[in-house]
Design an enzyme around this catalytic site. Structure first.
Site, PDB file in Angstrom:
ATOM      1  N   ASP A   8       0.885  -1.160   0.000  1.00 36.62           N
ATOM      2  CA  ASP A   8       0.000   0.000   0.000  1.00 36.62           C
ATOM      3  C   ASP A   8       0.932   1.222   0.000  1.00 36.62           C
ATOM      4  OD1 ASP A   8      -2.361   1.620   0.451  1.00 36.62           O
ATOM      5  OD2 ASP A   8      -1.652   1.812   2.513  1.00 36.62           O
ATOM      6  N   ASP A  10      -0.138   5.067   0.781  1.00 38.39           N
ATOM      7  CA  ASP A  10      -0.420   6.078   1.807  1.00 38.39           C
ATOM      8  C   ASP A  10      -0.364   5.465   3.206  1.00 38.39           C
ATOM      9  OD1 ASP A  10      -1.002   7.989  -0.230  1.00 38.39           O
ATOM     10  OD2 ASP A  10      -3.046   7.230  -0.394  1.00 38.39           O
ATOM     11  N   ARG A  48     -12.160   7.652  -2.073  1.00 38.80           N
ATOM     12  CA  ARG A  48     -12.553   9.051  -1.833  1.00 38.80           C
ATOM     13  C   ARG A  48     -14.056   9.163  -1.569  1.00 38.80           C
ATOM     14  NH1 ARG A  48     -10.811  12.918  -6.534  1.00 38.80           N
ATOM     15  NH2 ARG A  48      -8.925  11.667  -6.225  1.00 38.80           N
ATOM     16  N   LYS A 114      -6.281   7.761  -6.460  1.00 34.44           N
ATOM     17  CA  LYS A 114      -6.132   8.216  -7.837  1.00 34.44           C
ATOM     18  C   LYS A 114      -4.915   9.122  -7.974  1.00 34.44           C
ATOM     19  CE  LYS A 114     -10.854   7.497  -9.211  1.00 34.44           C
ATOM     20  NZ  LYS A 114     -12.209   7.974  -9.388  1.00 34.44           N
TER      21      LYS A 114
HETATM   22  C1  BG6 Z   1      -6.008   5.562   0.048  1.00 33.65           C
HETATM   23  C2  BG6 Z   1      -5.961   6.381   1.314  1.00 33.65           C
HETATM   24  O1  BG6 Z   1      -4.719   5.143  -0.270  1.00 33.65           O
HETATM   25  O2  BG6 Z   1      -6.527   6.316  -1.038  1.00 33.65           O
HETATM   26  C3  BG6 Z   1      -7.324   6.979   1.599  1.00 33.65           C
HETATM   27  O3  BG6 Z   1      -5.571   5.552   2.385  1.00 33.65           O
HETATM   28  C4  BG6 Z   1      -7.829   7.751   0.387  1.00 33.65           C
HETATM   29  O4  BG6 Z   1      -7.219   7.838   2.712  1.00 33.65           O
HETATM   30  C5  BG6 Z   1      -7.842   6.834  -0.833  1.00 33.65           C
HETATM   31  O5  BG6 Z   1      -9.142   8.249   0.617  1.00 33.65           O
HETATM   32  C6  BG6 Z   1      -8.309   7.537  -2.110  1.00 33.65           C
HETATM   33  O6  BG6 Z   1      -7.385   8.534  -2.452  1.00 33.65           O
HETATM   34  P1  BG6 Z   1      -7.642   9.643  -3.571  1.00 33.65           P
HETATM   35  O7  BG6 Z   1      -6.289  10.294  -3.716  1.00 33.65           O
HETATM   36  O8  BG6 Z   1      -8.063   8.947  -4.818  1.00 33.65           O
HETATM   37  O9  BG6 Z   1      -8.688  10.561  -3.043  1.00 33.65           O
HETATM   38 MG    MG Z   2      -2.745   3.144   3.542  1.00 33.31          MG
END
Ligand code: BG6
Ligand code: MG
Length: 218
Positions: A8, A10, A48, A114
């Site tokens: 993963d 984030d 999201r 994304k």
């Molecule tokens: C995940 C995060 O990796 O991505 C979440 O842990 C986040 O917190 C999700 O909401 C979607 O991310 P994004 O950048 O598409 O809004």
């Molecule tokens: Mg994560």
């Protein structure tokens, strides 16, 4: 035999989980919706839209309002990741990626975001990974196994040949549902269902991970 590791992004390789949290907090404050760091724990790994739906709960918003809020949150988030550099890799991440590559283990990113590709570019690790599965790759998000199954497919591996490294409860569930070994980073309340739970990747070697997963270095 393990031949691939799916990370993963984030909260695992870099602390963008904190930036996602701050962007949601700012949005919730603007909307007068109660939200805090504790509530955010359950949003780790969640898409999201699903995150927003959990924040607004049963409050009534039109689809146009929901879309505006998702855009606004993403604007705050994208602003906050512009300054990311290779220094934002979490302790131990680069060392483990390099060690895995040297050992011939394939590496994928499996992120619901994304914005994953942008973050990967900023971190300077694009050339260290063999495949990227991100928020555009599959329909069903974690805890469904789809994203990790897709990542394994991109690596040309069977699920049973892969280990997932995650900081989110939803991510551990997704890894387990995919039939993969799982390593959870963080408190047991969040990632306790993982096969192996560690505080972070700091000081973690591939040999350590294998011996914790199999009781012996494979
Ligand atoms: C995940 C995060 O990796 O991505 C979440 O842990 C986040 O917190 C999700 O909401 C979607 O991310 P994004 O950048 O598409 O809004
Ligand atoms: Mg994560």
């Amino acid at each position: 035999k393990i031949q691939g590791v799916i990370f993963d992004l984030d909260g695992v390789l870099t602390d963008t989980a904190e930036f996602h949290y701050r962007a949601w907090q700012r949005l919730a404050d603007e909307e007068g919706i109660p939200f805090d760091r504790q509530a955010n724990e359950a949003l780790r790994g969640i898409s999201r839209r699903e995150s927003l739906m959990r924040i607004v709960g049963d409050r009534n918003y039109t689809e146009a309002q929901l879309e505006e809020m998702m855009e606004r949150k993403n604007r705050y988030y994208v602003e906050s990741i512009q300054d990311i550099t290779p220094n934002n890799l979490l302790p131990g991440a680069r060392e483990l990626l390099d060690e895995l590559r040297a050992a011939g283990i394939k590496i994928a990113i499996g992120s619901a975001s994304k914005n994953a590709r942008m973050v990967i570019e900023h971190l300077g690790i694009a050339d260290k990974v063999d495949a990227i599965a991100d928020g555009y790759s599959v329909q069903l998000s974690k805890p469904a196994p789809d994203l990790f199954l897709h990542a394994a497919e991109l690596l040309g591996l069977e699920p049973s040949q892969c280990v997932v490294v995650e900081d989110a409860e939803s991510g551990i569930e997704a890894g387990l549902a995919a039939g993969m070994l799982t390593v959870g980073l963080g408190p047991a309340e969040r990632v306790g269902k993982a096969h192996v739970v560690l505080p972070s990747l700091e000081g973690v070697t591939w040999e350590d991970l294998q011996s914790q997963l199999f009781g012996t270095a494979a």
